[in-house]
Every structure is written in C-alpha cells, then in structure tokens.
Design a protein around this motif. Structure first.
Motif, PDB file in Angstrom:
ATOM      1  N   GLY A  55       0.954  -1.346   0.054  1.00 15.11           N
ATOM      2  CA  GLY A  55       0.047   0.114  -0.106  1.00 15.11           C
ATOM      3  C   GLY A  55       0.822   1.259   0.037  1.00 15.11           C
ATOM      4  N   PHE A  56       2.065   1.278  -0.185  1.00 13.02           N
ATOM      5  CA  PHE A  56       2.989   2.589  -0.345  1.00 13.02           C
ATOM      6  C   PHE A  56       2.859   3.152  -1.569  1.00 13.02           C
ATOM      7  CE2 PHE A  56       7.063   4.950   0.726  1.00 13.02           C
ATOM      8  CZ  PHE A  56       6.473   5.693   1.850  1.00 13.02           C
ATOM      9  N   GLY A  57       2.462   2.601  -2.457  1.00 12.14           N
ATOM     10  CA  GLY A  57       2.591   3.014  -3.899  1.00 12.14           C
ATOM     11  C   GLY A  57       3.984   2.729  -4.547  1.00 12.14           C
ATOM     12  N   ASP A  58       4.863   3.493  -4.936  1.00 13.39           N
ATOM     13  CA  ASP A  58       5.990   3.115  -5.720  1.00 13.39           C
ATOM     14  C   ASP A  58       6.949   2.467  -4.823  1.00 13.39           C
ATOM     15  OD1 ASP A  58       7.780   2.753  -7.682  1.00 13.39           O
ATOM     16  OD2 ASP A  58       8.342   4.893  -7.728  1.00 13.39           O
ATOM     17  N   SER A  59       6.956   1.421  -4.581  1.00 12.15           N
ATOM     18  CA  SER A  59       7.861   0.872  -3.507  1.00 12.15           C
ATOM     19  C   SER A  59       8.090  -0.514  -3.978  1.00 12.15           C
ATOM     20  CB  SER A  59       7.000   0.773  -2.176  1.00 12.15           C
ATOM     21  OG  SER A  59       7.902   0.524  -1.007  1.00 12.15           O
ATOM     22  N   PHE A  60       8.784  -1.594  -3.028  1.00 18.81           N
ATOM     23  CA  PHE A  60       9.111  -2.791  -3.376  1.00 18.81           C
ATOM     24  C   PHE A  60       7.751  -3.783  -3.614  1.00 18.81           C
ATOM     25  CE2 PHE A  60       9.253  -2.230   1.212  1.00 18.81           C
ATOM     26  CZ  PHE A  60       8.501  -3.265   1.698  1.00 18.81           C
ATOM     27  N   GLN A  61       8.026  -4.793  -4.583  1.00 15.75           N
ATOM     28  CA  GLN A  61       6.850  -5.538  -4.827  1.00 15.75           C
ATOM     29  C   GLN A  61       6.741  -6.881  -4.453  1.00 15.75           C
ATOM     30  OE1 GLN A  61       6.698  -4.932  -9.213  1.00 15.75           O
ATOM     31  NE2 GLN A  61       6.198  -2.853  -8.995  1.00 15.75           N
ATOM     32  N   THR A  62       7.964  -7.213  -3.634  1.00 15.07           N
ATOM     33  CA  THR A  62       7.962  -8.629  -3.315  1.00 15.07           C
ATOM     34  C   THR A  62       8.434  -8.376  -1.604  1.00 15.07           C
ATOM     35  OG1 THR A  62      10.343  -8.823  -3.582  1.00 15.07           O
ATOM     36  CG2 THR A  62       8.663  -9.947  -5.365  1.00 15.07           C
ATOM     37  N   PRO A  63       8.102  -9.075  -0.521  1.00 12.45           N
ATOM     38  CA  PRO A  63       8.432  -9.136   0.622  1.00 12.45           C
ATOM     39  C   PRO A  63       9.912  -8.681   0.716  1.00 12.45           C
ATOM     40  CG  PRO A  63       7.009 -11.101   0.412  1.00 12.45           C
ATOM     41  CD  PRO A  63       7.442 -10.608  -0.769  1.00 12.45           C
ATOM     42  N   LEU A  64      10.459  -7.841   1.735  1.00 11.87           N
ATOM     43  CA  LEU A  64      11.708  -7.370   1.671  1.00 11.87           C
ATOM     44  C   LEU A  64      12.355  -7.902   3.372  1.00 11.87           C
ATOM     45  CD1 LEU A  64      13.768  -5.605   0.554  1.00 11.87           C
ATOM     46  CD2 LEU A  64      12.961  -3.661   1.584  1.00 11.87           C
ATOM     47  N   ALA A  65      13.522  -8.832   2.832  1.00  9.15           N
ATOM     48  CA  ALA A  65      14.195  -9.457   4.173  1.00  9.15           C
ATOM     49  C   ALA A  65      14.851  -8.216   5.072  1.00  9.15           C
ATOM     50  CB  ALA A  65      15.080 -10.404   3.909  1.00  9.15           C
ATOM     51  N   ILE A  66      14.638  -8.291   6.279  1.00 11.67           N
ATOM     52  CA  ILE A  66      15.391  -7.813   7.114  1.00 11.67           C
ATOM     53  C   ILE A  66      16.771  -8.241   7.409  1.00 11.67           C
ATOM     54  CG2 ILE A  66      15.501  -6.709   9.579  1.00 11.67           C
ATOM     55  CD1 ILE A  66      12.405  -6.536   9.458  1.00 11.67           C
ATOM     56  N   GLN A  67      17.755  -7.831   6.896  1.00 16.69           N
ATOM     57  CA  GLN A  67      18.944  -8.603   6.768  1.00 16.69           C
ATOM     58  C   GLN A  67      20.164  -7.907   7.674  1.00 16.69           C
ATOM     59  OE1 GLN A  67      20.179  -8.805   2.638  1.00 16.69           O
ATOM     60  NE2 GLN A  67      18.795 -10.276   2.302  1.00 16.69           N
ATOM     61  N   LYS A  68      20.902  -8.534   8.149  1.00 12.88           N
ATOM     62  CA  LYS A  68      21.997  -8.038   8.952  1.00 12.88           C
ATOM     63  C   LYS A  68      23.067  -7.093   8.089  1.00 12.88           C
ATOM     64  CE  LYS A  68      21.803 -11.393  12.640  1.00 12.88           C
ATOM     65  NZ  LYS A  68      21.339 -10.961  13.525  1.00 12.88           N
ATOM     66  N   HIS A  69      23.382  -7.675   7.042  1.00 12.00           N
ATOM     67  CA  HIS A  69      24.255  -6.865   6.168  1.00 12.00           C
ATOM     68  C   HIS A  69      23.629  -6.643   4.671  1.00 12.00           C
ATOM     69  CE1 HIS A  69      27.137  -8.646   8.554  1.00 12.00           C
ATOM     70  NE2 HIS A  69      26.613  -9.649   8.503  1.00 12.00           N
ATOM     71  N   PRO A  70      22.818  -5.354   4.760  1.00 11.76           N
ATOM     72  CA  PRO A  70      22.032  -5.200   3.777  1.00 11.76           C
ATOM     73  C   PRO A  70      22.771  -4.441   2.437  1.00 11.76           C
ATOM     74  CG  PRO A  70      22.027  -3.365   5.478  1.00 11.76           C
ATOM     75  CD  PRO A  70      22.519  -4.380   6.138  1.00 11.76           C
ATOM     76  N   ASP A  71      24.038  -4.368   2.689  1.00  5.72           N
ATOM     77  CA  ASP A  71      25.022  -3.919   1.554  1.00  5.72           C
ATOM     78  C   ASP A  71      25.196  -5.142   0.689  1.00  5.72           C
ATOM     79  OD1 ASP A  71      24.927  -1.171   2.008  1.00  5.72           O
ATOM     80  OD2 ASP A  71      26.818  -1.294   3.285  1.00  5.72           O
TER      81      ASP A  71
END
Length: 131
Positions: A55-71
């Motif tokens: 529901g956020f509009g122009d945003s990610f379209q699949t579930p987004l993982a909360i990762q320890k190393h996002p880079d």
C-alpha cells in the motif's frame, strides 16, 4: 494505504501465514512523520524476518528481508533496510542516485485499532494531503 495492507493481512492470515502489524513513520524529505502514519506487515519465514507493503505506492513489490548486512543484498535491487538502534529504515535507490529513506519502523507489534486516531486525522484534517 493502511487499508490495503490490512486487507492483505486478513488474506495472508486466513491462509495460514503468521502476520504481524507494525507502525511506520514516513519520511517527508526532511524528517519522519508521526507514529501510525502507515501500516506495515511483518512475517517470519524460515527464521528470516520480512516486511510486506502493498500500500505504499511506488515501493518494493515482493517481501523485503530484514538482513544483518543490507549492502550484500542482491535479491532486492534498489532497496535496503538499515538498522540504527531499535529503528529500521527502508531506503530506496533510483538509477544512479544515492539511497534515500522512505520510512522507518520498529518491530513493535500493534492492533488495527491503534491506527484509528491517525486514520481519522488523515481523512479529516486540512493539514493532511489525503483529505
């Protein structure tokens, strides 16, 4: 919109997913808005936390993982989650631009009723861009 995410919460829950509701503070370009500004979904699959937001509009379209190393994240080009203390910030990158914050959240769990006051404000206040 929070109602799209809440309806998706109801759907996912009805087919067996364990889904939680969390609150988001949206970044307006200068600072973060109030608590309960947006409703976000949280789930755990195979010991990995994911956020879901349809529901956020122009945003990610699949579930987004909360990762320890996002880079090191290659599964979600253009998005990462950065942790700072208890806050997690979803950041988006478009083209050659740098990552910019979209919103921040904590892992505190809420009920839909916790969003009622902000929902009324967003629908009725002349200061709201949703009025």
């Amino acid at each position: 919109m929070r109602w799209l995410n809440y309806l998706f919460f109801a759907l996912l829950s009805s087919i067996g997913f364990e889904i939680k509701i969390i609150s988001v503070q949206v970044f307006n370009g200068k600072n973060y808005g109030p608590e309960f500004d947006h409703l976000l979904l949280l789930t755990e699959i195979d010991n990995q936390l994911f956020i879901i937001d349809i529901g956020f509009g122009d945003s990610f379209q699949t579930p987004l993982a909360i990762q320890k190393h996002p880079d090191r994240n290659t599964a979600y080009p253009g998005y990462k989650i950065v942790q700072n203390g208890i806050f997690y910030t979803v950041q988006q990158k478009r083209g050659n631009q740098q990552y910019r914050p979209q919103y921040q959240f904590t892992l505190n769990i809420y009920n839909i009723s916790d969003f009622a006051k902000m929902c009324i404000y967003r629908q009725t206040s002349p200061a709201s861009h949703f009025t």
